[in-house]
Design a protein around this motif. Structure first.
Motif, PDB file in Angstrom:
ATOM      1  N   GLU A   1       3.425   3.540   6.955  1.00  0.00           N
ATOM      2  CA  GLU A   1       2.286   3.996   6.156  1.00  0.00           C
ATOM      3  C   GLU A   1       0.944   3.664   6.799  1.00  0.00           C
ATOM      4  O   GLU A   1       0.039   4.510   6.852  1.00  0.00           O
TER       5      GLU A   1
ATOM      6  N   GLU B   1      -5.109   9.811   1.171  1.00  0.00           N
ATOM      7  CA  GLU B   1      -3.991   9.101   0.560  1.00  0.00           C
ATOM      8  C   GLU B   1      -2.881  10.055   0.131  1.00  0.00           C
ATOM      9  O   GLU B   1      -1.695   9.728   0.241  1.00  0.00           O
ATOM     10  N   ARG B   2      -3.233  11.228  -0.342  1.00  0.00           N
ATOM     11  CA  ARG B   2      -2.216  12.213  -0.729  1.00  0.00           C
ATOM     12  C   ARG B   2      -1.410  12.656   0.488  1.00  0.00           C
ATOM     13  O   ARG B   2      -0.188  12.834   0.416  1.00  0.00           O
TER      14      ARG B   2
ATOM     15  N   GLN C   1       0.972   9.887   1.429  1.00  0.00           N
ATOM     16  CA  GLN C   1       2.098   9.876   0.493  1.00  0.00           C
ATOM     17  C   GLN C   1       3.103  10.972   0.826  1.00  0.00           C
ATOM     18  O   GLN C   1       4.323  10.746   0.800  1.00  0.00           O
TER      19      GLN C   1
END
Length: 287
Positions: free
Chosen positions: A127, A147-148, A151
């Motif tokens: 990540e 961040e999306r 993810q």
């Protein structure tokens, strides 16, 4: 070479329409003669370059003698569906339409070979590495969107832990091991993750070493996706700063297959690659 942004569902529909016509023993010209449509329109629906309306589906089903309403309804659903029901549905706000085609094809592939020159493959990223990499490539990206995308990348990565295992081969330039994406601690964590993935046989990873000099394909990264029906044609994905291409012509795909064969010869063996990765990891500070 043209860029293709076809969705997986459109490809499936195209394959089914072509199969129905062939089973009916008709040519494209004969079908066009029965419809208020040109042969070009029929051809484009069959190669996925054009969508089909519910009316098109019903007309073609009647011409081909397909009277099973369940089959017709399924085809209409394929024609109407514009979003992939897995990652595409969960991450419908990534702001880049090409990503969805990529995720569709990646999810449908039964084997993947990836060649990366400057950074480590997305499916192998931790990540923190993914976040730093995306931020570096797109510095103006809003934090929420960043961040999306991280993810979504982590969700895609889960594919490598499914059973049966996905045959996934990554050919990576040594430069990607040396480049400090996210800093020393992040790189140590990232390289340890690579070692774990290779040890658990979730990836076949080979490194093109600096000492090997120039090699075929070092001017650009690409991915080769092997596809099941109804898309039996392999797909090569090539991404540049301002464009994306999906290459499917057999002669073109053959060029990339030959390049992969050459790369596997000049790259270190998986065992030697793991040793080199371990050497780079040991130079970074321990977590």
């Amino acid at each position: 070479m043209p860029t293709s942004n076809l969705t997986l569902r459109r490809r499936q529909l195209a394959s089914q329409l072509r199969k129905m016509r062939q089973e009916a023993g008709m040519t494209i010209e004969e079908v066009a003669g029965r419809l208020p449509a040109s042969a070009t329109k029929i051809s484009r629906m069959e190669n996925g370059r054009r969508g089909a309306s519910p009316r098109d589906i019903r007309n073609l089903s009647e011409i081909y003698g397909v009277d099973d309403e369940r089959v017709v309804d399924t085809l209409i659903a394929l024609a109407s569906e514009s979003r992939y029901q897995g990652l595409r549905q969960e991450f419908g706000d990534l702001g880049h339409a090409v990503m969805y085609t990529h995720m569709d094809i990646e999810a449908a592939a039964f084997a993947i070979t990836e060649v990366q020159i400057s950074y480590l493959p997305a499916l192998l990223q931790v990540e923190e590495y993914a976040r730093s990499l995306i931020r570096g490539i797109q510095p103006g990206l809003a934090t929420e969107m960043l961040e999306r995308r991280v993810q979504a990348r982590m969700k895609r990565r889960a594919r490598l832990w499914e059973e049966p295992a996905l045959p996934y081969c990554a050919l990576v330039d040594e430069a990607a091991l040396r480049r400090e994406v996210g800093g020393t601690r992040v790189m140590r964590r990232q390289l340890d993750h690579l070692l774990r993935m290779t040890a658990e046989r979730r990836v076949t990873l080979q490194v093109m070493p600096f000492c090997g000099g120039a090699y075929r394909g070092m001017d650009g990264s690409f991915m080769l996706y092997e596809m099941h029906e109804p898309m039996p044609t392999p797909v090569v994905f090539v991404e540049a700063m301002d464009s994306v291409e999906y290459l499917e012509k057999p002669a073109t795909v053959a060029i990339y297959r030959d390049a992969i064969k050459d790369l596997k010869k000049v790259a270190l063996s998986p065992a030697a690659s793991a040793r080199l990765i371990d050497q780079y990891a040991s130079r970074r500070v321990a977590i």
